[in-house]
Design an enzyme around this catalytic site. Sequence first.
Site, PDB file in Angstrom:
ATOM      1  N   SER A 252     -40.972 -32.905  21.029  1.00 29.90           N
ATOM      2  CA  SER A 252     -41.630 -33.778  21.981  1.00 29.90           C
ATOM      3  C   SER A 252     -42.057 -32.963  23.186  1.00 29.90           C
ATOM      4  CB  SER A 252     -40.667 -34.859  22.448  1.00 29.90           C
ATOM      5  OG  SER A 252     -39.623 -34.235  23.171  1.00 29.90           O
ATOM      6  N   LYS A 253     -43.154 -33.403  23.775  1.00 27.90           N
ATOM      7  CA  LYS A 253     -43.691 -32.571  24.848  1.00 27.90           C
ATOM      8  C   LYS A 253     -42.828 -32.619  26.098  1.00 27.90           C
ATOM      9  CE  LYS A 253     -47.406 -35.762  26.108  1.00 27.90           C
ATOM     10  NZ  LYS A 253     -48.810 -35.972  25.889  1.00 27.90           N
ATOM     11  N   ARG A 254     -41.891 -33.532  26.159  1.00 28.57           N
ATOM     12  CA  ARG A 254     -40.981 -33.526  27.300  1.00 28.57           C
ATOM     13  C   ARG A 254     -40.032 -32.345  27.242  1.00 28.57           C
ATOM     14  NH1 ARG A 254     -39.960 -39.015  30.320  1.00 28.57           N
ATOM     15  NH2 ARG A 254     -42.144 -39.638  30.253  1.00 28.57           N
TER      16      ARG A 254
END
Length: 503
Positions: A252-254
């Site tokens: 996930s880009k987080r």
Amino acid sequence: MTVRTRVAPSPTGDPHVGTAYIALFNLAFARQHGGQFLLRIEDTDQQRSTPESEQAILDSLRWLGMDWDEGPDVGGPHGPYRQSERQGMYAGYAEQLLASGHAFKCYRTAEELDAIRNAKQESGHQTALKASDLELSADEVAAREAAGAPFVIRMRVPETGTCAVDDMLRGVIELDWSQVDAQILLKSDGMPTYHLANVVDDHLMEITHVIRGEEWISSAPKHKLLYEYFGWDMPKLCHMPLLRNPDKSKLSKRKNPTSILFYKRMGFMPEALLNYLGRMGWSMPDEREKFARDEMFANFDISRVSLGGPVFDVEKLRWLNSLWLRELSPEGFAERFADWGLQKEALLPLIPHILPRVEVFSDVAPLAGHFLSGLTPLTPESFEHKALDAEKVTEVLQYGLWQLEAIRHWDKENIEQALFGLARAMDLKIRDFLQPFFMAIAGTTSTISVLDSMALLGPDMSRARVRHAVDVLGAPGKKKLKKMEKDFQHLLTVMATAEQGEG
Ligand code: GLU
């Protein structure tokens, strides 16, 4: 039979490494069998699809060294390859299923659907919606039809029993029909859903093998049933393991930059990134880590894909990239480096911003060096602030990051709106508020506008640098983060109210 595979990205947001990973395995499978690989754009969600995103996907895949035999940019005998341009084709198939009784018109309103779902949930039943829950009496249908009420077309699905789906990697997977909704095939505006368009297109494009992410397994029963309803042969299905963060959660880009553009800007070699993607769940027969695209294709065997979630680890990728870099000759290195960061196209967007601030060329690097670097070298002292203490600075950066993560269309105006709105809600002077962002993004305040810097660096690099800054300051622990999330929610309400006031 000629093997035909495809990758079918939806052009929303940045080109994702997961898309490249799936494309690569489809391409490798097709090449290994002397078959064809095609690219289809699934843009039925017209609100979220953008031409920029489509272009970025095509450019990124090509940058990585992939090519396709048919696609929106190269054409081919099964076109058009953009679902929005095939719009007219789908309704007829939905009607065909209506006529054969495999689908029905559903006039239920959103409120009715909620009520049906809630009632099912309360009575402890499965909440999947079936025709028996949704169909109205013939009179009621006639009345709604006469009133011109909107309707969707849904497929009938069995209420009970199991559906056995054959997967090339997993063997037979059994899925429970009770969990499967009477899927919408055609929306009230006449647009197909993913399921209808995907099945119709795979059939018309003569796809023989569907290699896609494992998140689509739950769609497989509906697809299988659609093939049966239409009387078409179903392609073989292969669900690839999802890419994971080093902590094993779904990539996930987080937690990890996921955009191919980030890796490009970071100065990874496309050969190395492609090589790394080829290592995701797959290995060469001799287990060697470094291999080129064509070596992968020559040795490819999909049955060697292992299902343990492959970890996309940037550190490992850096190491692999270093192997590729060190093999370049000095000339090759100089050329590739210049191509990456010093060529005219890369520099041109910066010139208007640096020109008013320089007197000699040697002023350029100190002013704009951050366009050639990765994460900013920082220490906690970098964030010493005359008006804000360290805790406040962390809040500014973390809330700012959440604001930046929510931006869908990345440009200066939207960045400014997101950040300035937050500054106002936090009751901070813009200057005080922006200073930590200058440090995070450029490592100095003596540089061009930080909003311009972010716009030019792109969302992934900008977010990664702000995230890195939060880490350098000592990323907040779980409890603190919870509280910050709550405070941020409050700030969001303040911002929304302020915006309404303006509007
Ligand atoms: N449009 C889908 C996606 O974005 C395609 C899934 C499939 O390959 O069936 O991944």
